[in-house]
Design a protein around this motif. Structure first.
Motif, PDB file in Angstrom:
ATOM      1  N   ASN A  61      70.269  16.837 101.639  1.00 32.24           N
ATOM      2  CA  ASN A  61      69.280  17.891 101.886  1.00 32.24           C
ATOM      3  C   ASN A  61      67.874  17.329 102.033  1.00 32.24           C
ATOM      4  OD1 ASN A  61      70.297  20.803 101.870  1.00 32.24           O
ATOM      5  ND2 ASN A  61      71.503  19.821 100.277  1.00 32.24           N
ATOM      6  N   LEU A  62      67.518  16.337 101.228  1.00 34.03           N
ATOM      7  CA  LEU A  62      66.198  15.722 101.365  1.00 34.03           C
ATOM      8  C   LEU A  62      66.064  15.001 102.702  1.00 34.03           C
ATOM      9  CD1 LEU A  62      65.593  14.325  97.776  1.00 34.03           C
ATOM     10  CD2 LEU A  62      64.367  16.189  98.908  1.00 34.03           C
ATOM     11  N   ALA A  63      67.101  14.273 103.096  1.00 35.08           N
ATOM     12  CA  ALA A  63      67.066  13.588 104.391  1.00 35.08           C
ATOM     13  C   ALA A  63      66.999  14.603 105.531  1.00 35.08           C
ATOM     14  CB  ALA A  63      68.296  12.691 104.547  1.00 35.08           C
ATOM     15  N   TRP A  64      67.734  15.697 105.390  1.00 35.80           N
ATOM     16  CA  TRP A  64      67.726  16.740 106.418  1.00 35.80           C
ATOM     17  C   TRP A  64      66.322  17.323 106.569  1.00 35.80           C
ATOM     18  CZ3 TRP A  64      71.976  18.095 109.350  1.00 35.80           C
ATOM     19  CH2 TRP A  64      71.802  19.179 110.200  1.00 35.80           C
ATOM     20  N   LEU A  65      65.676  17.605 105.447  1.00 32.21           N
ATOM     21  CA  LEU A  65      64.306  18.145 105.514  1.00 32.21           C
ATOM     22  C   LEU A  65      63.361  17.155 106.183  1.00 32.21           C
ATOM     23  CD1 LEU A  65      63.756  19.918 102.087  1.00 32.21           C
ATOM     24  CD2 LEU A  65      63.624  20.945 104.344  1.00 32.21           C
ATOM     25  N   GLY A  66      63.514  15.882 105.867  1.00 33.69           N
ATOM     26  CA  GLY A  66      62.616  14.878 106.429  1.00 33.69           C
ATOM     27  C   GLY A  66      62.866  14.594 107.898  1.00 33.69           C
ATOM     28  N   LEU A  67      64.131  14.653 108.315  1.00 31.52           N
ATOM     29  CA  LEU A  67      64.461  14.274 109.696  1.00 31.52           C
ATOM     30  C   LEU A  67      64.558  15.446 110.654  1.00 31.52           C
ATOM     31  CD1 LEU A  67      67.210  11.613 108.879  1.00 31.52           C
ATOM     32  CD2 LEU A  67      64.831  11.198 109.561  1.00 31.52           C
ATOM     33  N   VAL A  68      65.121  16.560 110.190  1.00 31.89           N
ATOM     34  CA  VAL A  68      65.389  17.687 111.080  1.00 31.89           C
ATOM     35  C   VAL A  68      64.382  18.809 110.889  1.00 31.89           C
ATOM     36  CG1 VAL A  68      67.096  19.422 111.738  1.00 31.89           C
ATOM     37  CG2 VAL A  68      67.834  17.111 111.154  1.00 31.89           C
ATOM     38  N   GLY A  69      64.113  19.128 109.649  1.00 27.88           N
ATOM     39  CA  GLY A  69      63.191  20.226 109.387  1.00 27.88           C
ATOM     40  C   GLY A  69      63.840  21.336 108.600  1.00 27.88           C
ATOM     41  N   ALA A  70      63.545  22.560 108.992  1.00 29.27           N
ATOM     42  CA  ALA A  70      63.823  23.710 108.146  1.00 29.27           C
ATOM     43  C   ALA A  70      65.206  24.331 108.298  1.00 29.27           C
ATOM     44  CB  ALA A  70      62.770  24.780 108.411  1.00 29.27           C
ATOM     45  N   HIS A  71      66.055  23.871 109.154  1.00 26.93           N
ATOM     46  CA  HIS A  71      67.362  24.512 109.369  1.00 26.93           C
ATOM     47  C   HIS A  71      68.365  24.074 108.306  1.00 26.93           C
ATOM     48  CE1 HIS A  71      65.988  26.164 113.122  1.00 26.93           C
ATOM     49  NE2 HIS A  71      65.568  24.968 113.484  1.00 26.93           N
ATOM     50  N   GLN A  72      68.115  24.466 107.061  1.00 21.69           N
ATOM     51  CA  GLN A  72      68.935  24.039 105.930  1.00 21.69           C
ATOM     52  C   GLN A  72      70.370  24.563 105.927  1.00 21.69           C
ATOM     53  OE1 GLN A  72      66.973  21.292 104.994  1.00 21.69           O
ATOM     54  NE2 GLN A  72      68.168  21.688 103.185  1.00 21.69           N
ATOM     55  N   PRO A  73      70.686  25.711 106.520  1.00 20.27           N
ATOM     56  CA  PRO A  73      72.093  26.124 106.510  1.00 20.27           C
ATOM     57  C   PRO A  73      73.019  25.088 107.164  1.00 20.27           C
ATOM     58  CG  PRO A  73      70.743  27.988 107.075  1.00 20.27           C
ATOM     59  CD  PRO A  73      69.830  26.791 107.044  1.00 20.27           C
ATOM     60  N   TYR A  74      72.525  24.366 108.151  1.00 20.65           N
ATOM     61  CA  TYR A  74      73.337  23.321 108.764  1.00 20.65           C
ATOM     62  C   TYR A  74      73.535  22.151 107.809  1.00 20.65           C
ATOM     63  CZ  TYR A  74      72.461  26.049 112.938  1.00 20.65           C
ATOM     64  OH  TYR A  74      72.379  27.070 113.842  1.00 20.65           O
ATOM     65  N   ALA A  75      72.548  21.885 106.973  1.00 25.72           N
ATOM     66  CA  ALA A  75      72.693  20.839 105.965  1.00 25.72           C
ATOM     67  C   ALA A  75      73.757  21.231 104.956  1.00 25.72           C
ATOM     68  CB  ALA A  75      71.356  20.597 105.266  1.00 25.72           C
ATOM     69  N   LEU A  76      73.903  22.521 104.667  1.00 21.76           N
ATOM     70  CA  LEU A  76      74.946  22.987 103.763  1.00 21.76           C
ATOM     71  C   LEU A  76      76.329  22.660 104.320  1.00 21.76           C
ATOM     72  CD1 LEU A  76      75.852  24.552 101.245  1.00 21.76           C
ATOM     73  CD2 LEU A  76      75.702  26.636 102.617  1.00 21.76           C
ATOM     74  N   ILE A  77      76.497  22.790 105.622  1.00 23.53           N
ATOM     75  CA  ILE A  77      77.773  22.452 106.258  1.00 23.53           C
ATOM     76  C   ILE A  77      78.064  20.966 106.085  1.00 23.53           C
ATOM     77  CG2 ILE A  77      78.997  22.324 108.461  1.00 23.53           C
ATOM     78  CD1 ILE A  77      77.383  24.875 109.259  1.00 23.53           C
ATOM     79  N   VAL A  78      77.044  20.131 106.281  1.00 21.57           N
ATOM     80  CA  VAL A  78      77.208  18.691 106.091  1.00 21.57           C
ATOM     81  C   VAL A  78      77.566  18.396 104.631  1.00 21.57           C
ATOM     82  CG1 VAL A  78      76.029  16.456 106.184  1.00 21.57           C
ATOM     83  CG2 VAL A  78      75.642  18.130 107.989  1.00 21.57           C
ATOM     84  N   CYS A  79      76.922  19.083 103.709  1.00 24.46           N
ATOM     85  CA  CYS A  79      77.209  18.893 102.279  1.00 24.46           C
ATOM     86  C   CYS A  79      78.633  19.312 101.931  1.00 24.46           C
ATOM     87  CB  CYS A  79      76.213  19.672 101.423  1.00 24.46           C
ATOM     88  SG  CYS A  79      74.562  18.988 101.437  1.00 24.46           S
ATOM     89  N   LEU A  80      79.120  20.386 102.525  1.00 27.54           N
ATOM     90  CA  LEU A  80      80.497  20.820 102.261  1.00 27.54           C
ATOM     91  C   LEU A  80      81.510  19.799 102.778  1.00 27.54           C
ATOM     92  CD1 LEU A  80      80.254  24.645 102.988  1.00 27.54           C
ATOM     93  CD2 LEU A  80      80.515  23.535 100.773  1.00 27.54           C
ATOM     94  N   VAL A  81      81.261  19.245 103.960  1.00 26.86           N
ATOM     95  CA  VAL A  81      82.140  18.202 104.494  1.00 26.86           C
ATOM     96  C   VAL A  81      82.093  16.979 103.587  1.00 26.86           C
ATOM     97  CG1 VAL A  81      82.480  16.608 106.436  1.00 26.86           C
ATOM     98  CG2 VAL A  81      81.969  19.027 106.857  1.00 26.86           C
ATOM     99  N   TYR A  82      80.908  16.617 103.123  1.00 29.33           N
ATOM    100  CA  TYR A  82      80.743  15.493 102.195  1.00 29.33           C
ATOM    101  C   TYR A  82      81.494  15.754 100.896  1.00 29.33           C
ATOM    102  CZ  TYR A  82      78.434  12.404  98.843  1.00 29.33           C
ATOM    103  OH  TYR A  82      78.173  11.500  97.848  1.00 29.33           O
ATOM    104  N   ALA A  83      81.400  16.956 100.363  1.00 29.65           N
ATOM    105  CA  ALA A  83      82.090  17.310  99.108  1.00 29.65           C
ATOM    106  C   ALA A  83      83.600  17.204  99.268  1.00 29.65           C
ATOM    107  CB  ALA A  83      81.690  18.708  98.655  1.00 29.65           C
ATOM    108  N   ILE A  84      84.113  17.686 100.379  1.00 28.39           N
ATOM    109  CA  ILE A  84      85.554  17.599 100.632  1.00 28.39           C
ATOM    110  C   ILE A  84      85.979  16.133 100.692  1.00 28.39           C
ATOM    111  CG2 ILE A  84      87.329  18.023 102.374  1.00 28.39           C
ATOM    112  CD1 ILE A  84      85.794  20.680 102.986  1.00 28.39           C
TER     113      ILE A  84
END
Length: 90
Positions: A61-84
């Motif tokens: 999430n920190l990297a997403w904020l720094g590189l992409v910006g404010a579209h955090q729901p997409y970071a949640l998808i990445v986090c879910l894939v990472y968790a799996i």
């Protein structure tokens, strides 16, 4: 508590974290687990994998904020894939 700037998203976040810890505690009591060795080459339990997942998700999430910006729901998808992936292979 106004100085803490509590918002609904913040409250939901902490409620979900607390609920996850309660569920994992109940799972550990009802279904004891023996540690398993994954791709990291060290033995991990459910709790270890949860900690690795939470820590990695924070960095994602920190990297997403720094590189992409404010579209955090997409970071949640990445986090879910990472968790799996963590719970499957670590």
């Amino acid at each position: 508590m106004e100085w803490m700037a509590w918002t609904w998203p913040t409250a939901v976040f902490f409620i979900i974290i607390a609920s996850t810890l309660v569920v994992f505690t109940i799972l550990a009591i009802k279904f004891p687990e023996t540690p398993r060795q994954g791709v990291l080459g060290m033995e991990t339990t459910r709790g270890d994998r949860l900690f690795i997942t939470l820590l990695g998700s924070a960095f994602i999430n920190l990297a997403w904020l720094g590189l992409v910006g404010a579209h955090q729901p997409y970071a949640l998808i990445v986090c879910l894939v990472y968790a799996i992936a963590v719970f499957r292979w670590v």
